[in-house]
Scaffold this motif. Sequence first.
Motif, PDB file in Angstrom:
ATOM      1  N   THR A  35      25.067  53.305  58.161  1.00  0.00           N
ATOM      2  CA  THR A  35      25.891  52.460  59.023  1.00  0.00           C
ATOM      3  C   THR A  35      25.030  51.300  59.506  1.00  0.00           C
ATOM      4  O   THR A  35      23.794  51.388  59.509  1.00  0.00           O
ATOM      5  N   LEU A  36      25.677  50.219  59.890  1.00  0.00           N
ATOM      6  CA  LEU A  36      24.975  49.024  60.351  1.00  0.00           C
ATOM      7  C   LEU A  36      25.571  48.539  61.661  1.00  0.00           C
ATOM      8  O   LEU A  36      26.756  48.727  61.910  1.00  0.00           O
ATOM      9  N   THR A  37      24.750  47.891  62.465  1.00  0.00           N
ATOM     10  CA  THR A  37      25.278  47.221  63.641  1.00  0.00           C
ATOM     11  C   THR A  37      25.910  45.906  63.206  1.00  0.00           C
ATOM     12  O   THR A  37      25.629  45.391  62.119  1.00  0.00           O
ATOM     13  N   ASP A  38      26.766  45.354  64.050  1.00  0.00           N
ATOM     14  CA  ASP A  38      27.446  44.106  63.715  1.00  0.00           C
ATOM     15  C   ASP A  38      27.935  43.456  65.002  1.00  0.00           C
ATOM     16  O   ASP A  38      28.184  44.151  65.995  1.00  0.00           O
ATOM     17  N   CYS A  39      28.083  42.177  64.975  1.00  0.00           N
ATOM     18  CA  CYS A  39      28.729  41.460  66.073  1.00  0.00           C
ATOM     19  C   CYS A  39      30.230  41.522  65.811  1.00  0.00           C
ATOM     20  O   CYS A  39      30.704  41.101  64.759  1.00  0.00           O
ATOM     21  N   TYR A  70      25.790  58.298  60.099  1.00  0.00           N
ATOM     22  CA  TYR A  70      26.252  57.946  58.763  1.00  0.00           C
ATOM     23  C   TYR A  70      27.763  58.076  58.628  1.00  0.00           C
ATOM     24  O   TYR A  70      28.385  58.915  59.270  1.00  0.00           O
ATOM     25  N   HIS A  71      28.328  57.249  57.744  1.00  0.00           N
ATOM     26  CA  HIS A  71      29.696  57.462  57.280  1.00  0.00           C
ATOM     27  C   HIS A  71      29.614  58.522  56.185  1.00  0.00           C
ATOM     28  O   HIS A  71      28.534  58.842  55.689  1.00  0.00           O
ATOM     29  N   LEU A  72      30.763  59.040  55.786  1.00  0.00           N
ATOM     30  CA  LEU A  72      30.782  60.107  54.796  1.00  0.00           C
ATOM     31  C   LEU A  72      31.696  59.739  53.636  1.00  0.00           C
ATOM     32  O   LEU A  72      32.813  59.268  53.843  1.00  0.00           O
TER      33      LEU A  72
END
Length: 150
Positions: free
Chosen positions: A119-123, A105-107
């Motif tokens: 958080t998410l994955t991304d290209c 996680y971000h904070l």
Amino acid sequence: MTLQEVKSHLENLESLKFQLPDGSIVPEHFHVTEVGEVTKHFIDCGGTIRHEKVANFQLWTADDVDHRLQPQKLKNIISLSERQLQLNPNLNVEVEYQGSTIGKYHLEFNDGKFQLVSTLTDCLAKDKCGIPEPQEQEKATACDPNSGCC
């Protein structure tokens, strides 16, 4: 949020609360089992070499329900980590917490609580992978009747 910002928020708190994205609160008897630096050196799908560096907190909840980490103690742990590991106080903080697997996680900080933000994955190379960026009309949540999209 950076290490320095975390320490600044800790100055004004009487108790520590971490809130998960679903609104639930991490149990009060959590431990911060790790504070460290995580470096990621990788190549993205478009062939670009990248470096990422973050400060990492690992939160853990045990059966020790009498444990209560106080804000000043966490601030001391962070300061010790900065000295002993030469952590840059301007590093962004990433938090690991156990769900069905380890979540990352971000904070953020809001309403007196540290917020764990999903958080998410991304290209990272959409232009090289042929993935078009969303058009402004696609990004909008509502269609303006004068835009011609309705």
